[in-house]
Design an enzyme around this catalytic site. Structure first.
Site, PDB file in Angstrom:
ATOM      1  N   ASP A 175      84.951  29.498  52.347  1.00 32.70           N
ATOM      2  CA  ASP A 175      84.199  29.706  51.255  1.00 32.70           C
ATOM      3  C   ASP A 175      82.906  28.570  51.539  1.00 32.70           C
ATOM      4  OD1 ASP A 175      83.235  30.359  48.828  1.00 32.70           O
ATOM      5  OD2 ASP A 175      85.251  30.072  47.793  1.00 32.70           O
ATOM      6  N   ASP A 236      81.852  37.413  43.110  1.00 29.55           N
ATOM      7  CA  ASP A 236      83.333  37.859  43.319  1.00 29.55           C
ATOM      8  C   ASP A 236      83.682  39.049  42.306  1.00 29.55           C
ATOM      9  OD1 ASP A 236      83.372  35.386  44.453  1.00 29.55           O
ATOM     10  OD2 ASP A 236      84.620  34.244  42.826  1.00 29.55           O
TER      11      ASP A 236
HETATM   12  C1  GLA Z   1      84.808  31.631  45.349  1.00 28.06           C
HETATM   13  C2  GLA Z   1      85.201  32.639  46.246  1.00 28.06           C
HETATM   14  C3  GLA Z   1      86.300  33.507  45.545  1.00 28.06           C
HETATM   15  C4  GLA Z   1      87.283  32.335  45.675  1.00 28.06           C
HETATM   16  C5  GLA Z   1      87.039  31.557  44.760  1.00 28.06           C
HETATM   17  C6  GLA Z   1      88.292  30.258  44.785  1.00 28.06           C
HETATM   18  O1  GLA Z   1      84.226  31.843  43.996  1.00 28.06           O
HETATM   19  O2  GLA Z   1      84.147  33.736  46.174  1.00 28.06           O
HETATM   20  O3  GLA Z   1      86.502  34.767  46.435  1.00 28.06           O
HETATM   21  O4  GLA Z   1      87.673  32.050  46.686  1.00 28.06           O
HETATM   22  O5  GLA Z   1      85.935  30.657  45.262  1.00 28.06           O
HETATM   23  O6  GLA Z   1      87.859  28.928  44.195  1.00 28.06           O
END
Ligand code: GLA
Length: 426
Positions: A175, A236
């Site tokens: 990430d 997301d």
């Molecule tokens: C970000 C990523 C998600 C997930 C969260 C976890 O938002 O884009 O896919 O992994 O972090 O905290």
């Protein structure tokens, strides 16, 4: 008179074939030469399960032992993936997302799993997952902290790569939260890619590099493809139609930039499949499955495989749709046209076949019909001089042989999709 007509028809056909060849040549010459990360992995989009959308950062195992992020959850999902047909259709990677870590590194600077929630540690979990014929994915962050506030990998890239390899991890989702600068982000993603390669273990490298770059400047996808096996571009996914639509809209707005760069070894990642949860209607689930196949997207489900209805299971395990997603030609599809609140998408497949999806975006009324002329599909090639059409979704149905100059009428439910496979007949 009769022979003249036959001759004319055959001349038109020949012309059609010549034109089709020119299109094919142009199409092939137009291919990108972008080099993929040279780790021999993700030659087709990764398939598996990832905990985030469904289980998020639930660390409350006292009160919610069945839905907290814990060893128990992953052991149970592994068991089901192996025994309920998931592995057999290709879902291979069982992936842990954020919130698996203890709040501190160990005395030697290594990441460690939360000892209460993962009492056996990651190595033992990996052994179990491997014993089921599956692979294990894990999560870390290029910055100072993970998005949920657990230890970040900045300053520890080599140690973390080695730790993951020692544990027997097979995929890393990396990430991009808590980075100080774009340079930190880019250097970190590259550093970790090289560190993973140096371990000698085959570890799929799943990045979010472009997502965190977009707000500042346009990502260099040629470079990203050299370091990552797949990369998130956009926000997301949520368990809602609005979220699915926003991902599709973002993809079409940027398709000229992102479609050419996808191919064996490196894929655009529009995020998890949320099929089998709460927010999508049956038709919307069909749309997600069909379009993720057209987009050559990693198929990472985030749902509760212990409690999933048969309809969602059948959709996720649909071998014909998975075959489109996993097509060895490895070319991402694109939106061909939008008119009257319909979108037509197409994707070239191996053996000169094509996948075509018609999406009805109108959210009022009932099923609407859409007629498509076959000459317009597959750069004029899909049905030239004729083709065999099979409808795969919403239900599988052989539609039969069609000539190049004919058209096809379909009925599409609101927010639903009709997915077709077109094969050359002669
Ligand atoms: C970000 C990523 C998600 C997930 C969260 C976890 O938002 O884009 O896919 O992994 O972090 O905290």
């Amino acid at each position: 008179m009769m022979t003249a007509t036959v001759k004319l028809v055959s001349r038109v056909r020949r012309l059609g074939c010549v034109l089709a060849f020119c299109f094919l040549a142009l199409f092939l010459w137009g291919l990108p030469g972008a080099r993929a990360l040279d780790n021999g992995l993700a030659m087709t989009p990764t398939m598996g399960w990832l905990h985030w959308e469904r289980f998020m950062c639930n660390v409350n195992c006292q009160e919610e032992p069945d839905s907290c992020v814990s060893e128990k959850l992953f052991l149970q999902i592994a068991e089901i993936m192996a025994s309920d047909g998931w592995k057999d259709v290709g879902y291979e990677y069982l992936c842990i997302d954020d919130c698996w870590m203890a709040p501190e590194r160990d005395s030697e600077g290594r990441l460690q799993a939360d000892p209460k929630r993962f009492p056996g540690g990651i190595r033992r979990l990996a052994n179990y997952v491997h014993s089921k014929g599956l692979k294990l994915g894990i999560y870390a962050d290029v910055g100072n902290k993970t998005c949920a506030g657990f230890p970040g990998s900045f300053g520890y890239y080599d140690i973390d790569a080695k730790t993951f390899a020692d544990w027997g991890v097979d995929l890393l989702k990396f990430d991009g939260c808590y980075c100080d600068s774009i340079k930190h982000l880019a250097d970190g993603y590259k550093h970790m890619s090289l560190a993973l390669n140096r371990t000698g273990r085959s570890i799929v490298y799943s990045c979010e590099w472009p997502l965190y770059m977009w707000p500042i400047f346009k990502p260099n996808y040629t470079e990203i493809r050299e370091y990552c096996n797949h990369w998130r571009n956009f926000a997301d996914v949520y368990d809602s139609w609005q979220s699915i639509r926003s991902i599709l809209d973002w993809t079409t707005s940027n398709q000229e930039r992102i479609v050419p760069v996808a191919g064996p070894g490196g894929w655009n990642d529009p995020d998890m499949l949320v099929i089998g949860n709460f927010g999508l209607s049956r038709d919307q689930q069909i749309t997600q499955m069909a379009l993720w196949a057209i987009m050559a997207a990693p198929l990472l489900m985030s749902n509760d495989l212990r409690h999933i209805c048969l309809e969602a299971k059948a959709l996720l395990q649909d071998k014909d749709v998975i075959a489109i997603n996993q097509d060895p030609l490895g070319k991402q599809g694109y939106r061909l046209r939008k008119e009257d609140n319909f979108e037509v998408w197409e994707r070239p497949l191996s053996n000169l076949a094509w996948a075509v999806a018609m999406v009805n975006l109108q959210e009022i009324g009932g099923p609407r019909s859409y007629t498509i002329s076959l000459t317009s599909l597959g750069q004029g090639l899909a049905c030239n001089p004729d083709c065999l059409i099979t409808q795969l979704l919403p239900v599988k149905r052989k539609l039969g042989f069609y000539e190049w100059t004919s058209s096809l009428k379909t009925q599409v439910n609101p927010t639903g999709t009709v997915l077709l496979r077109l094969e050359r007949a002669s």
